[in-house]
Design an enzyme around this catalytic site. Structure first.
Site, PDB file in Angstrom:
ATOM      1  CG  ASP A  12     -16.988  83.373 145.046  1.00 51.01           C
ATOM      2  OD1 ASP A  12     -17.152  83.538 143.825  1.00 51.01           O
ATOM      3  OD2 ASP A  12     -17.892  82.998 145.812  1.00 51.01           O
ATOM      4  CG  ASN A  14     -13.875  88.721 140.700  1.00 52.46           C
ATOM      5  OD1 ASN A  14     -13.501  89.255 141.733  1.00 52.46           O
ATOM      6  ND2 ASN A  14     -13.077  88.022 139.919  1.00 52.46           N
ATOM      7  CG  HIS A  29     -14.895  88.466 135.990  1.00 47.61           C
ATOM      8  ND1 HIS A  29     -14.877  87.639 137.088  1.00 47.61           N
ATOM      9  CD2 HIS A  29     -16.012  88.127 135.301  1.00 47.61           C
ATOM     10  CE1 HIS A  29     -15.917  86.816 137.046  1.00 47.61           C
ATOM     11  NE2 HIS A  29     -16.636  87.103 135.977  1.00 47.61           N
ATOM     12  CB  SER A  57     -13.928  75.734 139.279  1.00 45.79           C
ATOM     13  OG  SER A  57     -15.255  75.934 138.826  1.00 45.79           O
ATOM     14  CD  GLU A  59     -16.794  71.648 139.449  1.00 43.31           C
ATOM     15  OE1 GLU A  59     -15.909  72.460 139.818  1.00 43.31           O
ATOM     16  OE2 GLU A  59     -16.600  70.426 139.383  1.00 43.31           O
ATOM     17  CG  LEU A 123       5.020  84.423 145.008  1.00 36.71           C
ATOM     18  CD1 LEU A 123       4.641  83.717 146.308  1.00 36.71           C
ATOM     19  CD2 LEU A 123       4.229  85.719 144.872  1.00 36.71           C
ATOM     20  CB  SER A 181     -16.291  75.941 145.052  1.00 38.02           C
ATOM     21  OG  SER A 181     -17.307  76.650 145.715  1.00 38.02           O
ATOM     22  CD  GLU A 192      -5.198  76.493 161.349  1.00 32.22           C
ATOM     23  OE1 GLU A 192      -6.367  76.736 161.739  1.00 32.22           O
ATOM     24  OE2 GLU A 192      -4.538  75.517 161.745  1.00 32.22           O
TER      25      GLU A 192
HETATM   26  C1  IPE Z   1     -15.145  79.226 142.933  1.00 33.17           C
HETATM   27  O1  IPE Z   1     -16.119  80.197 142.830  1.00 33.17           O
HETATM   28  C2  IPE Z   1     -14.274  79.228 141.727  1.00 33.17           C
HETATM   29  C3  IPE Z   1     -13.391  80.376 141.577  1.00 33.17           C
HETATM   30  C4  IPE Z   1     -13.259  81.350 142.399  1.00 33.17           C
HETATM   31  C5  IPE Z   1     -12.559  80.348 140.402  1.00 33.17           C
HETATM   32  P1  IPE Z   1     -17.573  79.876 142.230  1.00 33.17           P
HETATM   33  O2  IPE Z   1     -18.307  81.133 142.197  1.00 33.17           O
HETATM   34  O3  IPE Z   1     -17.449  79.116 140.954  1.00 33.17           O
HETATM   35  O4  IPE Z   1     -18.160  78.880 143.325  1.00 33.17           O
HETATM   36  P2  IPE Z   1     -19.662  78.465 143.596  1.00 33.17           P
HETATM   37  O5  IPE Z   1     -20.252  78.004 142.297  1.00 33.17           O
HETATM   38  O6  IPE Z   1     -20.366  79.662 144.122  1.00 33.17           O
HETATM   39  O7  IPE Z   1     -19.579  77.385 144.621  1.00 33.17           O
HETATM   40  C1  IPE Z   2     -15.032  84.470 141.109  1.00 35.28           C
HETATM   41  O1  IPE Z   2     -16.035  85.411 141.116  1.00 35.28           O
HETATM   42  C2  IPE Z   2     -14.285  84.444 139.806  1.00 35.28           C
HETATM   43  C3  IPE Z   2     -14.569  83.249 138.991  1.00 35.28           C
HETATM   44  C4  IPE Z   2     -15.275  82.209 139.350  1.00 35.28           C
HETATM   45  C5  IPE Z   2     -14.015  83.242 137.672  1.00 35.28           C
HETATM   46  P1  IPE Z   2     -17.492  85.038 140.612  1.00 35.28           P
HETATM   47  O2  IPE Z   2     -17.577  85.285 139.171  1.00 35.28           O
HETATM   48  O3  IPE Z   2     -17.883  83.673 141.049  1.00 35.28           O
HETATM   49  O4  IPE Z   2     -18.348  86.120 141.391  1.00 35.28           O
HETATM   50  P2  IPE Z   2     -19.739  85.879 142.091  1.00 35.28           P
HETATM   51  O5  IPE Z   2     -19.550  84.802 143.105  1.00 35.28           O
HETATM   52  O6  IPE Z   2     -20.693  85.470 141.015  1.00 35.28           O
HETATM   53  O7  IPE Z   2     -20.075  87.184 142.702  1.00 35.28           O
HETATM   54 MG    MG Z   3     -18.798  82.944 142.709  1.00 35.72          MG
END
Ligand code: IPE
Ligand code: IPE
Ligand code: MG
Length: 225
Positions: A12, A14, A29, A57, A59, A123, A181, A192
């Site tokens: 998370d 990016n 990304h 996800s 969502e 892996l 999430s 852990e």
């Molecule tokens: C979780 O990150 C999903 C991925 C890293 C693919 P999100 O950015 O979607 O999570 P929330 O919405 O902040 O909980």
């Molecule tokens: C996680 O990074 C990657 C995906 C969910 C695809 P985010 O895109 O959620 O980055 P932030 O959390 O908005 O910074």
């Molecule tokens: Mg995010």
């Protein structure tokens, strides 16, 4: 010292990284992919057998169409560019999640990548794509009911996407928030968990090694004393 079979990562941060450094979420990304390649390499060096990555996800469909399209195009080019290399490195790719909402092209590439690398042993990289833990659990329970078998821990586990995969020893979430999430809720009952302040594109081998070092020294009780 604790052995490590399986590491799961919520990559998370990016978007925030991209906005801050390149004025574009999508650039974040892209940078996230560069970070990922380093972490895959280090996972192999550490002789860890399973790496599960939260890529998209159930969502994440709430995001703007433009960002969603960018993400899936990025994944497509990643597979096209890297599948040979991953295969040479003896890496097995597996998708966990609901495959049906992707474009035909992406589905084709994912199936091809899975088939090509199916027998690889070094892996296993699980790509959690259109993945949601609640959906996974509902599917597992539905299969159990359909098969007319008992609802118990073993059967639930055996009907998840992650059947045949040991539960994660380590769960890492970068990006500074302390939440799950909807990721692997069943499988991480005894993992852990390490929450990292760094955004995913800034997460590097050293950060990873520090977590591994800490993990090795933890006393894991599993309910015992
Ligand atoms: C979780 O990150 C999903 C991925 C890293 C693919 P999100 O950015 O979607 O999570 P929330 O919405 O902040 O909980
Ligand atoms: C996680 O990074 C990657 C995906 C969910 C695809 P985010 O895109 O959620 O980055 P932030 O959390 O908005 O910074
Ligand atoms: Mg995010």
């Amino acid at each position: 010292m604790n052995p490590i079979n399986h590491v799961a990562i919520i990559m998370d941060g990016n978007g925030r990284w991209g906005l801050k450094n390149k004025n574009s979420r999508n650039e974040g990304h892209k940078a996230g992919l560069v970070a990922l390649e380093k972490i895959i390499r280090q996972t192999i060096d550490q002789k860890i057998k399973y790496l599960t990555l939260y890529v998209f996800s159930t969502e994440n469909w709430k995001r703007p169409k433009e960002e969603i399209n960018f993400l899936f195009n990025l994944l497509e080019s990643f597979l096209k560019d890297k599948i040979e290399d991953l295969h040479k490195k003896n890496i097995k790719l597996k998708v966990i999640g609901k495959k049906k909402n992707f474009s035909k092209r992406l589905n084709y590439l994912l199936n091809l990548s899975e088939k090509k690398t199916y027998k690889n042993k070094k892996l296993q990289v699980n790509l959690a794509l259109n993945y949601g833990s609640k959906y996974e659990l509902i599917q597992s329970l539905k299969s159990i009911v359909k098969k007319k078998i008992n609802i118990n821990e073993k059967n639930i586990q055996k009907n998840l996407y992650t059947k045949n995969i040991p539960n994660p020893d380590i769960l890492i979430r970068t990006g500074g928030t302390n939440r799950l999430s909807n990721f692997l809720l069943w499988q991480i009952a005894y993992s852990e968990i390490f929450f990292e302040k760094k955004m995913w594109p800034d997460f590097n081998e050293n950060d990873y090694l520090k977590i591994i070092k800490k993990f090795k020294l933890i006393k894991r009780n599993f309910g015992n004393i």
